[in-house]
Design an enzyme around this catalytic site. Sequence first.
Site, PDB file in Angstrom:
ATOM      1  N   LYS A   9      49.189  53.097  44.670  1.00 24.01           N
ATOM      2  CA  LYS A   9      49.832  54.386  44.333  1.00 24.01           C
ATOM      3  C   LYS A   9      48.803  55.500  44.157  1.00 24.01           C
ATOM      4  O   LYS A   9      47.625  55.239  43.868  1.00 24.01           O
ATOM      5  CB  LYS A   9      50.680  54.271  43.055  1.00 24.01           C
ATOM      6  CG  LYS A   9      49.962  53.701  41.824  1.00 24.01           C
ATOM      7  CD  LYS A   9      49.201  54.677  40.970  1.00 24.01           C
ATOM      8  CE  LYS A   9      48.376  53.981  39.905  1.00 24.01           C
ATOM      9  NZ  LYS A   9      47.392  54.780  39.243  1.00 24.01           N
ATOM     10  N   PRO A  94      38.135  48.488  45.715  1.00 19.83           N
ATOM     11  CA  PRO A  94      37.597  47.720  44.596  1.00 19.83           C
ATOM     12  C   PRO A  94      38.372  48.015  43.309  1.00 19.83           C
ATOM     13  O   PRO A  94      39.071  49.025  43.243  1.00 19.83           O
ATOM     14  CB  PRO A  94      36.163  48.239  44.483  1.00 19.83           C
ATOM     15  CG  PRO A  94      36.228  49.633  45.010  1.00 19.83           C
ATOM     16  CD  PRO A  94      37.297  49.647  46.057  1.00 19.83           C
ATOM     17  N   PRO A  95      38.234  47.172  42.277  1.00 20.42           N
ATOM     18  CA  PRO A  95      38.827  47.505  40.975  1.00 20.42           C
ATOM     19  C   PRO A  95      38.209  48.796  40.439  1.00 20.42           C
ATOM     20  O   PRO A  95      37.101  49.157  40.822  1.00 20.42           O
ATOM     21  CB  PRO A  95      38.409  46.333  40.081  1.00 20.42           C
ATOM     22  CG  PRO A  95      37.977  45.251  40.981  1.00 20.42           C
ATOM     23  CD  PRO A  95      37.499  45.888  42.246  1.00 20.42           C
ATOM     24  N   GLY A  98      41.570  53.462  40.444  1.00 19.57           N
ATOM     25  CA  GLY A  98      42.685  54.313  40.001  1.00 19.57           C
ATOM     26  C   GLY A  98      43.855  54.341  40.961  1.00 19.57           C
ATOM     27  O   GLY A  98      44.744  55.183  40.845  1.00 19.57           O
ATOM     28  N   GLY A 102      45.366  46.439  42.250  1.00 19.90           N
ATOM     29  CA  GLY A 102      45.564  45.115  41.622  1.00 19.90           C
ATOM     30  C   GLY A 102      47.010  44.970  41.158  1.00 19.90           C
ATOM     31  O   GLY A 102      47.646  43.929  41.370  1.00 19.90           O
ATOM     32  N   SER A 103      47.550  46.032  40.567  1.00 18.72           N
ATOM     33  CA  SER A 103      48.955  46.012  40.141  1.00 18.72           C
ATOM     34  C   SER A 103      49.865  45.838  41.353  1.00 18.72           C
ATOM     35  O   SER A 103      50.902  45.175  41.272  1.00 18.72           O
ATOM     36  CB  SER A 103      49.312  47.309  39.421  1.00 18.72           C
ATOM     37  OG  SER A 103      48.477  47.487  38.307  1.00 18.72           O
ATOM     38  N   ASP A 132      51.654  49.759  35.604  1.00 19.38           N
ATOM     39  CA  ASP A 132      52.306  50.366  36.768  1.00 19.38           C
ATOM     40  C   ASP A 132      52.928  49.338  37.713  1.00 19.38           C
ATOM     41  O   ASP A 132      53.382  49.700  38.812  1.00 19.38           O
ATOM     42  CB  ASP A 132      51.356  51.334  37.507  1.00 19.38           C
ATOM     43  CG  ASP A 132      49.946  50.835  37.559  1.00 19.38           C
ATOM     44  OD1 ASP A 132      49.757  49.623  37.370  1.00 19.38           O
ATOM     45  OD2 ASP A 132      49.034  51.644  37.782  1.00 19.38           O
TER      46      ASP A 132
HETATM   47  C1  LIG Z   1      46.319  55.133  34.015  1.00 18.73           C
HETATM   48  C2  LIG Z   1      47.113  54.643  35.204  1.00 18.73           C
HETATM   49  O1  LIG Z   1      46.269  54.499  36.337  1.00 18.73           O
HETATM   50  C3  LIG Z   1      48.171  55.677  35.554  1.00 18.73           C
HETATM   51  O2  LIG Z   1      48.773  55.363  36.761  1.00 18.73           O
HETATM   52  C4  LIG Z   1      47.800  53.324  34.965  1.00 18.73           C
HETATM   53  O3  LIG Z   1      48.834  53.469  34.007  1.00 18.73           O
HETATM   54  C5  LIG Z   1      46.886  52.226  34.534  1.00 18.73           C
HETATM   55  O4  LIG Z   1      47.616  51.059  34.758  1.00 18.73           O
HETATM   56  P1  LIG Z   1      46.945  49.605  34.737  1.00 18.73           P
HETATM   57  O5  LIG Z   1      45.552  49.630  35.278  1.00 18.73           O
HETATM   58  O6  LIG Z   1      47.963  48.686  35.355  1.00 18.73           O
HETATM   59  O7  LIG Z   1      46.858  49.394  33.216  1.00 18.73           O
HETATM   60  P2  LIG Z   1      46.780  48.048  32.415  1.00 18.73           P
HETATM   61  O8  LIG Z   1      46.084  46.995  33.212  1.00 18.73           O
HETATM   62  O9  LIG Z   1      48.139  47.772  31.881  1.00 18.73           O
HETATM   63  O10 LIG Z   1      45.833  48.539  31.221  1.00 18.73           O
HETATM   64  C6  LIG Z   1      44.435  48.640  31.306  1.00 18.73           C
HETATM   65  C7  LIG Z   1      43.944  49.318  30.045  1.00 18.73           C
HETATM   66  O11 LIG Z   1      44.222  50.724  30.140  1.00 18.73           O
HETATM   67  C8  LIG Z   1      44.683  51.251  28.916  1.00 18.73           C
HETATM   68  N1  LIG Z   1      46.014  51.861  29.131  1.00 18.73           N
HETATM   69  C9  LIG Z   1      46.711  51.638  30.266  1.00 18.73           C
HETATM   70  C10 LIG Z   1      47.934  52.254  30.495  1.00 18.73           C
HETATM   71  C11 LIG Z   1      48.430  53.112  29.494  1.00 18.73           C
HETATM   72  N2  LIG Z   1      49.597  53.738  29.640  1.00 18.73           N
HETATM   73  N3  LIG Z   1      47.729  53.321  28.361  1.00 18.73           N
HETATM   74  C12 LIG Z   1      46.518  52.724  28.167  1.00 18.73           C
HETATM   75  O12 LIG Z   1      45.889  52.945  27.136  1.00 18.73           O
HETATM   76  C13 LIG Z   1      44.684  50.110  27.931  1.00 18.73           C
HETATM   77  O13 LIG Z   1      43.463  50.202  27.221  1.00 18.73           O
HETATM   78  C14 LIG Z   1      44.669  48.868  28.793  1.00 18.73           C
HETATM   79  O14 LIG Z   1      43.980  47.807  28.180  1.00 18.73           O
HETATM   80  N1  LIG Z   2      43.746  41.464  42.508  1.00 18.59           N
HETATM   81  C1  LIG Z   2      43.051  42.352  41.786  1.00 18.59           C
HETATM   82  N2  LIG Z   2      42.726  43.550  42.296  1.00 18.59           N
HETATM   83  C2  LIG Z   2      42.041  44.449  41.561  1.00 18.59           C
HETATM   84  N3  LIG Z   2      41.624  44.255  40.305  1.00 18.59           N
HETATM   85  C3  LIG Z   2      41.908  43.067  39.744  1.00 18.59           C
HETATM   86  C4  LIG Z   2      42.621  42.077  40.457  1.00 18.59           C
HETATM   87  N4  LIG Z   2      42.760  41.015  39.631  1.00 18.59           N
HETATM   88  C5  LIG Z   2      42.159  41.320  38.490  1.00 18.59           C
HETATM   89  N5  LIG Z   2      41.619  42.535  38.526  1.00 18.59           N
HETATM   90  C6  LIG Z   2      40.906  43.165  37.408  1.00 18.59           C
HETATM   91  O1  LIG Z   2      41.716  44.234  36.931  1.00 18.59           O
HETATM   92  C7  LIG Z   2      40.902  45.293  36.495  1.00 18.59           C
HETATM   93  C8  LIG Z   2      41.358  46.531  37.284  1.00 18.59           C
HETATM   94  O2  LIG Z   2      40.839  47.580  36.653  1.00 18.59           O
HETATM   95  P1  LIG Z   2      41.547  48.988  36.593  1.00 18.59           P
HETATM   96  O3  LIG Z   2      42.822  48.928  35.823  1.00 18.59           O
HETATM   97  O4  LIG Z   2      40.464  49.923  36.170  1.00 18.59           O
HETATM   98  O5  LIG Z   2      41.936  49.161  38.153  1.00 18.59           O
HETATM   99  P2  LIG Z   2      42.314  50.378  38.988  1.00 18.59           P
HETATM  100  O6  LIG Z   2      42.044  50.058  40.414  1.00 18.59           O
HETATM  101  O7  LIG Z   2      41.625  51.574  38.439  1.00 18.59           O
HETATM  102  O8  LIG Z   2      43.847  50.502  38.867  1.00 18.59           O
HETATM  103  P3  LIG Z   2      44.746  51.470  37.990  1.00 18.59           P
HETATM  104  O9  LIG Z   2      45.161  52.566  38.882  1.00 18.59           O
HETATM  105  O10 LIG Z   2      45.879  50.547  37.678  1.00 18.59           O
HETATM  106  O11 LIG Z   2      43.958  51.923  36.811  1.00 18.59           O
HETATM  107  C9  LIG Z   2      39.456  44.905  36.752  1.00 18.59           C
HETATM  108  O12 LIG Z   2      38.901  44.380  35.584  1.00 18.59           O
HETATM  109  C10 LIG Z   2      39.578  43.784  37.798  1.00 18.59           C
HETATM  110  O13 LIG Z   2      38.555  42.823  37.756  1.00 18.59           O
END
Ligand SMILES: C[C@](O)(CO)[C@H](O)COP(=O)(O)OP(=O)(O)OC[C@H]1O[C@@H](n2ccc(N)nc2=O)[C@H](O)[C@@H]1O
Ligand SMILES: Nc1ncnc2c1ncn2[C@@H]1O[C@H](COP(=O)(O)OP(=O)(O)OP(=O)(O)O)[C@@H](O)[C@H]1O
Length: 286
Positions: A9, A94-95, A98, A102-103, A132
């Site tokens: 997303k 990569p993780p 944003g 992974g979600s 998400d």
């Molecule tokens: C910030 C966004 O990128 C907006 O789209 C997402 O809501 C993040 O979603 P996400 O990575 O799936 O989040 P999660 O894996 O549930 O949470 C990761 C960490 O982000 C913080 N977190 C996340 C979502 C949220 N609404 N409040 C938070 O404070 C928390 O510290 C949590 O431990």
């Molecule tokens: N399949 C996967 N893909 C990506 N990250 C993963 C996966 N499985 C576990 N993880 C872990 O999830 C965390 C992802 O971190 P983070 O929430 O910052 O991701 P992001 O890409 O920024 O997504 P978001 O938009 O949800 O914030 C990392 O610690 C990563 O190692």
Amino acid sequence: MLTVFSPAKLNLTLRILSRRLDGYHNLCSCFLRLPYWEKMTIMKKPQGDRRDSVETYGATIIDDENILVKVLREFRGKGWNIPNVEIKLWKTTPPGAGLGSGSGNAAALISWIEGITGKKAKVEEKTAIGADVPFLASGYNCAIVGGIGEKVIVENVNFKYTFAKLILVPRWSCSTKEAFRLIDELVEYEGRREEEACMEALDVVSALNLGEKIGLLPNDFSSMLIKAHFGYKLFFECFERYGALAWGISGSGSSCFALFKEPSSAFLSAEELEGFDEIGTIIVME
Ligand SMILES: C[C@](O)(CO)[C@H](O)COP(=O)(O)OP(=O)(O)OC[C@H]1O[C@@H](n2ccc(N)nc2=O)[C@H](O)[C@@H]1O
Ligand SMILES: Nc1ncnc2c1ncn2[C@@H]1O[C@H](COP(=O)(O)OP(=O)(O)OP(=O)(O)O)[C@@H](O)[C@H]1O
């Protein structure tokens, strides 16, 4: 063997509203789906083979910590009858990008599990995997969400144009957890109302539907990220030079994106950006 394409997303807008007692944050965001973002294959293992195997290519994720392993564990823990599986996952991003990739992987696996079991996962069960995941598992192209990201406020936001999306994944990454810690220190968000943030998101949608230029999209993580990484300023200048209508940072970073009316302008901008060492991946999607 089944091949599945999982979504990711973009956050067209992102406002933080309050900090909850459990440390999570209430927010309001306009989520735009990026379909077919990453590929995975799923194969049921023969009965008697009592182990899962999850292999990831293109990004370093410890197999046992993969969100896909979490999905299998959580749903089996609730008594769902899920066969052992062999999953191979090819990461585009990569993780810490944003983009919720992974979600998106988790959402695709949950949909597969729902299909083979005939059961429906509850929103709370999806949220427990990631904030998400409910949107990514929903099938909406674009929606305005609230809560911690799991509550759909406005379903199926419609766009008149299919904007060309130019997405940059910089070589730096941003941990979501750390970004929220910094926002608590640096941004005064308490007192904001969901209705205001929702109206702001709807205004952005209306302006895009009129083909109006918006410039930088609202995201509470932007100012601290732009201060920390000079690259964003250069990337945004390049988006503007090639006629982008709107641009911004997705989620808590690190990725940024621009929306163009004409795919050719997105490709021209992408070509110029190929010269920047700080950018790991450049993607154009129509
Ligand atoms: C910030 C966004 O990128 C907006 O789209 C997402 O809501 C993040 O979603 P996400 O990575 O799936 O989040 P999660 O894996 O549930 O949470 C990761 C960490 O982000 C913080 N977190 C996340 C979502 C949220 N609404 N409040 C938070 O404070 C928390 O510290 C949590 O431990
Ligand atoms: N399949 C996967 N893909 C990506 N990250 C993963 C996966 N499985 C576990 N993880 C872990 O999830 C965390 C992802 O971190 P983070 O929430 O910052 O991701 P992001 O890409 O920024 O997504 P978001 O938009 O949800 O914030 C990392 O610690 C990563 O190692």
